[in-house]
Design a protein around this motif. Structure first.
Motif, PDB file in Angstrom:
ATOM      1  N   GLU A  73      17.846  12.913  20.207  1.00  0.00           N
ATOM      2  CA  GLU A  73      17.320  12.718  18.856  1.00  0.00           C
ATOM      3  C   GLU A  73      15.788  12.689  18.842  1.00  0.00           C
ATOM      4  O   GLU A  73      15.156  13.337  18.004  1.00  0.00           O
ATOM      5  N   THR A  74      15.203  11.958  19.788  1.00  0.00           N
ATOM      6  CA  THR A  74      13.744  11.878  19.837  1.00  0.00           C
ATOM      7  C   THR A  74      13.140  13.217  20.228  1.00  0.00           C
ATOM      8  O   THR A  74      12.123  13.644  19.667  1.00  0.00           O
ATOM      9  N   ALA A  75      13.751  13.881  21.206  1.00  0.00           N
ATOM     10  CA  ALA A  75      13.252  15.191  21.637  1.00  0.00           C
ATOM     11  C   ALA A  75      13.263  16.178  20.474  1.00  0.00           C
ATOM     12  O   ALA A  75      12.308  16.946  20.281  1.00  0.00           O
ATOM     13  N   TYR A  76      14.334  16.167  19.683  1.00  0.00           N
ATOM     14  CA  TYR A  76      14.415  17.070  18.537  1.00  0.00           C
ATOM     15  C   TYR A  76      13.388  16.701  17.471  1.00  0.00           C
ATOM     16  O   TYR A  76      12.745  17.586  16.881  1.00  0.00           O
ATOM     17  N   LEU A  77      13.216  15.403  17.233  1.00  0.00           N
ATOM     18  CA  LEU A  77      12.267  14.959  16.217  1.00  0.00           C
ATOM     19  C   LEU A  77      10.855  15.438  16.536  1.00  0.00           C
ATOM     20  O   LEU A  77      10.140  15.926  15.651  1.00  0.00           O
ATOM     21  N   LYS A 123      19.087  26.129  28.579  1.00  0.00           N
ATOM     22  CA  LYS A 123      20.245  25.370  29.040  1.00  0.00           C
ATOM     23  C   LYS A 123      19.991  23.860  29.031  1.00  0.00           C
ATOM     24  O   LYS A 123      20.873  23.089  29.392  1.00  0.00           O
ATOM     25  N   SER A 124      18.791  23.444  28.648  1.00  0.00           N
ATOM     26  CA  SER A 124      18.461  22.014  28.609  1.00  0.00           C
ATOM     27  C   SER A 124      18.126  21.604  27.177  1.00  0.00           C
ATOM     28  O   SER A 124      17.761  22.436  26.341  1.00  0.00           O
ATOM     29  N   VAL A 125      18.220  20.313  26.906  1.00  0.00           N
ATOM     30  CA  VAL A 125      17.825  19.797  25.592  1.00  0.00           C
ATOM     31  C   VAL A 125      16.358  20.101  25.341  1.00  0.00           C
ATOM     32  O   VAL A 125      15.976  20.518  24.240  1.00  0.00           O
ATOM     33  N   TYR A 126      15.534  19.902  26.358  1.00  0.00           N
ATOM     34  CA  TYR A 126      14.109  20.215  26.217  1.00  0.00           C
ATOM     35  C   TYR A 126      13.904  21.669  25.809  1.00  0.00           C
ATOM     36  O   TYR A 126      13.192  21.955  24.833  1.00  0.00           O
ATOM     37  N   GLY A 127      14.528  22.589  26.522  1.00  0.00           N
ATOM     38  CA  GLY A 127      14.378  24.009  26.209  1.00  0.00           C
ATOM     39  C   GLY A 127      14.889  24.354  24.824  1.00  0.00           C
ATOM     40  O   GLY A 127      14.262  25.118  24.090  1.00  0.00           O
TER      41      GLY A 127
END
Length: 283
Positions: A73-77, A123-127
């Motif tokens: 959630e924070t990464a997306y925000l 393939k990662s949330v970060y990417g």
């Protein structure tokens, strides 16, 4: 020329601060999260309503790659919605936007340097969140320039170079991954490239570009070079990715083709070992 730099205390933001005096033709405002939370839409628009910027360089990002796997959630925000918030504010105020992205958007079996039009497959949330940030930024403001970069390090902040110096000084040997291939990027070179592009004030300012230092290496090669240049007596043993499992998947090959940015803006990009030397001299 008025320039806003978000995420100013990160690696690239800190390098922009260090370079500011070399560009007296620019007036900078540097902000970090405590000054401007890019994930807060109302705060972003209120900030832009009280300032006048020609360019915004978005260095703010959620870069804890493994932590992002459980903190989606924070990464997306930050990485996605933050980019959108800046893009909509920049559009409203006729401000051009630099959005820094990542080689992690490429994660397939390609073994030739990636060009900007190649398929993405994070393939990662970060990417995934950084790729979504690209789409939201460009989709909400045409005068957005996306810079995909890789393996960023600096004399500021925490990074692979500093970690290797610390660990290599304490240990006799280290196992370093040899089957992930790419190119390091000295954050100062990336910062300078953006300022040199702004200095041209190009008529066309949109689309996706790659920037990393020239050359190719593995993390094993990178660590070996650090120890060689720093004269650290630590044996580097090559290991495979499977021998060093992490929550987030890393691409095995993410070498970036820089032909487009060099041809468009006439940039000269330093070789990675020369930039590493320059950074180590500052350390």
């Amino acid at each position: 020329m008025n320039i806003l730099v978000t995420g100013s205390n990160g690696q690239v933001g800190s390098e922009l601060q260090a370079l500011a005096d070399a560009y007296p033709q620019f007036s900078f405002i540097f902000v970090d999260k405590k000054d401007l939370d890019i994930g807060h839409e109302e705060a972003v628009h209120a900030f832009f309503d009280t300032h006048n910027f020609d360019y915004c360089i978005n260095c703010a990002a959620y870069t804890a790659v493994d932590q992002a796997e459980s903190d989606t959630e924070t990464a997306y925000l930050v990485n996605a919605m933050g980019a959108k918030n800046l893009a909509t504010a920049c559009k409203k105020h006729a401000t051009r936007l630099f959005q820094i992205s990542t080689d992690y958007v490429y994660h397939n079996h390609q073994n030739t340097p990636f060009k900007e039009q190649d398929a993405t497959s994070p393939k990662s949330v970060y990417g995934r969140t950084k790729l979504e940030g690209e789409k939201l930024a460009l989709g909400n403001h045409t005068e957005t320039l996306i810079l995909r970069t890789s393996w960023v390090y600096s004399s500021f902040g925490n990074n692979f170079v500093k970690t290797m110096i610390r660990l290599g000084s304490d240990r006799d040997q280290l196992g370093i991954i040899f089957d992930q291939i790419g190119s390091p990027t000295y954050a100062r070179d990336l910062a300078k490239a953006m300022l040199d592009i702004i200095n041209q004030n190009p008529k066309e300012f949109t689309g996706i570009y790659h920037y990393s230092n020239e050359g190719v290496c593995s993390w094993f090669d990178f660590a070996t070079a650090i120890f060689e240049l720093e004269k650290i007596d630590c044996q580097v043993n090559p290991i495979e990715t499977k021998d060093y499992p992490t929550p987030a998947q890393r691409p095995h090959f993410s070498l970036l083709n820089k032909g487009k940015i060099k041809a468009t803006f006439g940039l000269e990009i330093p070789y990675w070992r020369e930039s590493l030397k320059a950074c180590l001299e500052l350390l």
